[in-house]
Design an enzyme around this catalytic site. Structure first.
Site, PDB file in Angstrom:
ATOM      1  N   HIS A 165      -4.749 -54.268  -0.920  1.00  9.90           N
ATOM      2  CA  HIS A 165      -5.996 -53.505  -1.030  1.00  9.90           C
ATOM      3  C   HIS A 165      -5.988 -52.462  -2.144  1.00  9.90           C
ATOM      4  O   HIS A 165      -7.044 -51.965  -2.529  1.00  9.90           O
ATOM      5  CB  HIS A 165      -6.314 -52.830   0.306  1.00  9.90           C
ATOM      6  CG  HIS A 165      -6.910 -53.754   1.303  1.00  9.90           C
ATOM      7  ND1 HIS A 165      -7.744 -53.332   2.324  1.00  9.90           N
ATOM      8  CD2 HIS A 165      -6.809 -55.103   1.452  1.00  9.90           C
ATOM      9  CE1 HIS A 165      -8.123 -54.373   3.045  1.00  9.90           C
ATOM     10  NE2 HIS A 165      -7.562 -55.454   2.541  1.00  9.90           N
ATOM     11  N   HIS A 177      -3.746 -65.477  -1.709  1.00  7.62           N
ATOM     12  CA  HIS A 177      -3.969 -64.368  -0.788  1.00  7.62           C
ATOM     13  C   HIS A 177      -2.729 -64.213   0.078  1.00  7.62           C
ATOM     14  O   HIS A 177      -2.628 -64.802   1.149  1.00  7.62           O
ATOM     15  CB  HIS A 177      -5.208 -64.637   0.079  1.00  7.62           C
ATOM     16  CG  HIS A 177      -5.664 -63.471   0.901  1.00  7.62           C
ATOM     17  ND1 HIS A 177      -6.715 -62.660   0.547  1.00  7.62           N
ATOM     18  CD2 HIS A 177      -5.194 -62.951   2.061  1.00  7.62           C
ATOM     19  CE1 HIS A 177      -6.885 -61.721   1.455  1.00  7.62           C
ATOM     20  NE2 HIS A 177      -5.965 -61.874   2.403  1.00  7.62           N
ATOM     21  N   HIS A 215      -7.674 -62.899   7.318  1.00 10.02           N
ATOM     22  CA  HIS A 215      -8.677 -62.469   8.295  1.00 10.02           C
ATOM     23  C   HIS A 215      -9.684 -63.572   8.601  1.00 10.02           C
ATOM     24  O   HIS A 215     -10.226 -63.615   9.709  1.00 10.02           O
ATOM     25  CB  HIS A 215      -9.417 -61.224   7.791  1.00 10.02           C
ATOM     26  CG  HIS A 215      -8.677 -59.953   8.006  1.00 10.02           C
ATOM     27  ND1 HIS A 215      -9.005 -59.058   8.997  1.00 10.02           N
ATOM     28  CD2 HIS A 215      -7.612 -59.416   7.360  1.00 10.02           C
ATOM     29  CE1 HIS A 215      -8.177 -58.025   8.951  1.00 10.02           C
ATOM     30  NE2 HIS A 215      -7.323 -58.221   7.961  1.00 10.02           N
TER      31      HIS A 215
END
Length: 584
Positions: free
Chosen positions: A243, A213, A124
């Protein structure tokens, strides 16, 4: 400070904070900032040596000024101060951080940092646009965050360690920011992901911590990083991007993995409904323990699934009856949220805790069997001011597995509700279908990446910049315009230039390579991961540097040995809720 504390790293680990998520929402707009402040408070109260973040600090690739202001205010409030750090960095900091300063903020004489923050980037908040900058670059330049793990090239991914010392304990911190899954998967298979190992004998038995990540769950043959790809010399892996909170270390044959999960729910899925935690990681010698700390500012989230065909009192055409039944389900979930919140208060002891925020509710409704659906937004009007997401509490879906449809067919399938259709496919698949016919000037991989940046990262300049750059390059490829200019000449020259640009997307580094999408790659070369396809461990040659003063960082030399260190792992006396005992 006791002898044990003098030799023990104490690190707060967290990931996927998604600061700025729904920041304009009147109810949920402050959720990400409230929880991030709680994380900083936990780190401050535990007097940690530093905070380690696993990517996606921000939700948007270009965070708003308000988001940046709130983030910088929190970092300034909790991370600046006079407390002296006992952690020294022995590696070349100009290599570790790669910015103009070339030094960790807490070792910079011009900045007073009491609690350093180290972070990689996620998908992101990854570098993009002009000069491939991201928001973490800004925080790094401001002396607020130590941004590391940004590979300068995708052709040869070199993972450099930050070599840290505290007392007699040595820590090699490896980090790798997000790279598009398919590209990193291919590079790992091609043996082009290399971990640089310190060659100095004093660092042979250091603790090796790796933060990345990437997708951990397999969404496709090459859309994740298999555990078997990771090198055996690693001791602990901090996995970001996923998540769901699985923070308790999961033991594998050669290392353990901790997955803290996100600190704010960005999707109303079952995994997000689990309690969220951060961890206090303690490392002494070659041993570690992890204490998980439950976050108290998380908005309550209740999730359930209802299969209408199993409710005997409901008929297919009785829409009113279905609505009444689902209203009762929502009421039960609201009551369950209150009960769990009160239990959390009792578990927290005498510490004050805020009143329960308005909860998030998600009911997944299986309407297979001919049952009628209705407008979820009208249904939610009855729960305004009682539920934080009244417009999307219900998600209708069918359990029957349909035939494989093209994304455009899924989008136009009127038998399913619009939210269900949108959740069925990714924007990459739709763009790939739309670009199935060749374009004359614009390279398809680049246009596809530009559309994805617009949709996923809210980069409003992505398409305009891509088109301008492509047209400019095509125009420059025709230095002399012939007297008889015709459409065939334009098509031929444009096609020649586009082929060159496609080749650049396929082979170049940071500027263009990441935009080359896997849909343009052959998929028949997929093979099961093997130990031979793990990332290489290698050493690098540097000159020896030493300093007389013990407070000065020193640089460790490395050699060309390919051997992995064989280390014995022993049990550290229990420091928290979980510990580890391994023999390698």
């Amino acid at each position: 400070m006791t002898t044990a504390d003098a030799n023990t790293f104490k690190i707060l680990i967290a990931t996927d904070n998604h600061l700025g998520y729904l920041e304009r929402d009147p109810i949920r707009g402050q959720d990400s900032f409230n929880t991030f402040e709680e994380i900083l408070q936990i780190a401050e109260s535990n007097q940690v040596d530093f905070i380690l973040l696993g990517g996606d600090l921000f939700h948007h690739n270009r965070p708003s000024r308000s988001c940046l202001y709130k983030t910088m205010r929190l970092l300034r409030k909790y991370c600046f101060g006079e407390r002296e750090s006992k952690v020294w960095i022995a590696s070349d900091q100009s290599v570790n951080f790669g910015d103009e300063l070339g030094v960790a903020n807490y070792l910079d004489a011009n900045v007073n940092i009491s609690m350093p923050v180290f972070s990689i980037h996620g998908n992101h908040d990854d570098p993009s646009g002009t000069n491939n900058l991201c928001a973490l670059h800004l925080l790094s330049l401001a002396g607020m965050v130590n941004y590391f793990g940004n590979s300068p090239s995708f052709e040869e991914v070199m993972v450099q360690p930050i070599l840290m010392e505290k007392g007699s304990t040595k820590l090699a911190l490896y980090g790798l920011g997000n790279i598009r899954e398919e590209r990193l998967h291919r590079q790992w298979q091609a043996n082009k992901v290399k971990f640089v190992r310190p060659a100095d004998e004093d660092w042979k038995d250091c603790f090796n911590l790796f933060v990345l990540h990437q997708n951990r769950a397999a969404h496709g043959p090459k859309s994740h990083i298999p555990v078997d790809f990771l090198d055996g010399f690693l001791d602990l892996v901090l996995w970001g991007h996923e998540h769901e909170c699985r923070i308790h270390p999961e033991e594998y044959e050669r290392f353990a993995i901790t997955q803290p999960g996100s600190s704010v729910a960005t999707s109303l899925s079952q995994g997000e409904a689990e309690p969220k935690h951060v961890g206090i990681l303690k490392i002494e010698g070659s041993q570690f323990s992890l204490e998980k700390v439950r976050l108290k500012t998380i908005r309550p989230f209740q999730f359930t699934t209802v299969q209408l065909s199993r409710v005997e009192t409901l008929s297919q055409s009785n829409v009113k009856g279905i609505q009444t039944y689902l209203e009762g389900v929502v009421e039960d979930l609201i009551e369950r949220a209150k009960i769990e919140w009160e239990e959390q208060i009792n578990m927290s002891g005498p510490e004050p805790i805020m009143d329960m925020p308005i909860p998030l509710i998600r009911v997944r409704v299986d309407y297979s069997g001919g049952y009628e659906t209705f407008n979820p937004k009208l249904f939610g009007q009855k729960f305004i001011n009682r539920v934080a997401n009244p417009n999307d509490m219900l998600k209708f879906q069918k359990s029957a597995v349909p035939r494989m449809l093209k994304p455009s067919e899924m989008l136009s399938d009127l038998s399913r509700a619009i939210p269900e259709r949108l959740d069925t496919f990714k924007v990459e698949a739709l763009v790939n279908e739309m670009l199935s016919r060749d374009l004359f000037i614009l390279p398809e991989p680049g246009l596809e990446e530009a559309v994805i940046s617009l949709v996923d990262k809210s980069d409003k300049e992505a398409i305009r910049s891509f088109v301008f750059k492509s047209v400019t390059q095509t125009r420059e490829s025709v230095p002399v315009i012939p007297e008889e200019l015709n459409i065939d000449f334009v098509k031929r020259k444009s096609s020649e230039k586009k082929e060159q640009m496609n080749a650049m997307y396929a082979s170049s580094g940071r500027d263009m390579a990441d935009s080359y999408n896997s849909s343009n790659m052959p998929m028949d070369d997929v093979v099961p991961p093997t130990l031979e396809r793990q990332g290489n461990t290698m050493n690098d040659n540097h000159s020896n540097l030493s300093f007389d003063e013990p407070t000065q960082p020193k640089r460790i030399s490395t050699d060309n040995s390919q051997e992995r260190s064989q280390k014995r792992r022993r049990v550290l006396p229990t420091l928290g809720s979980s510990s580890r005992n391994r023999m390698q």
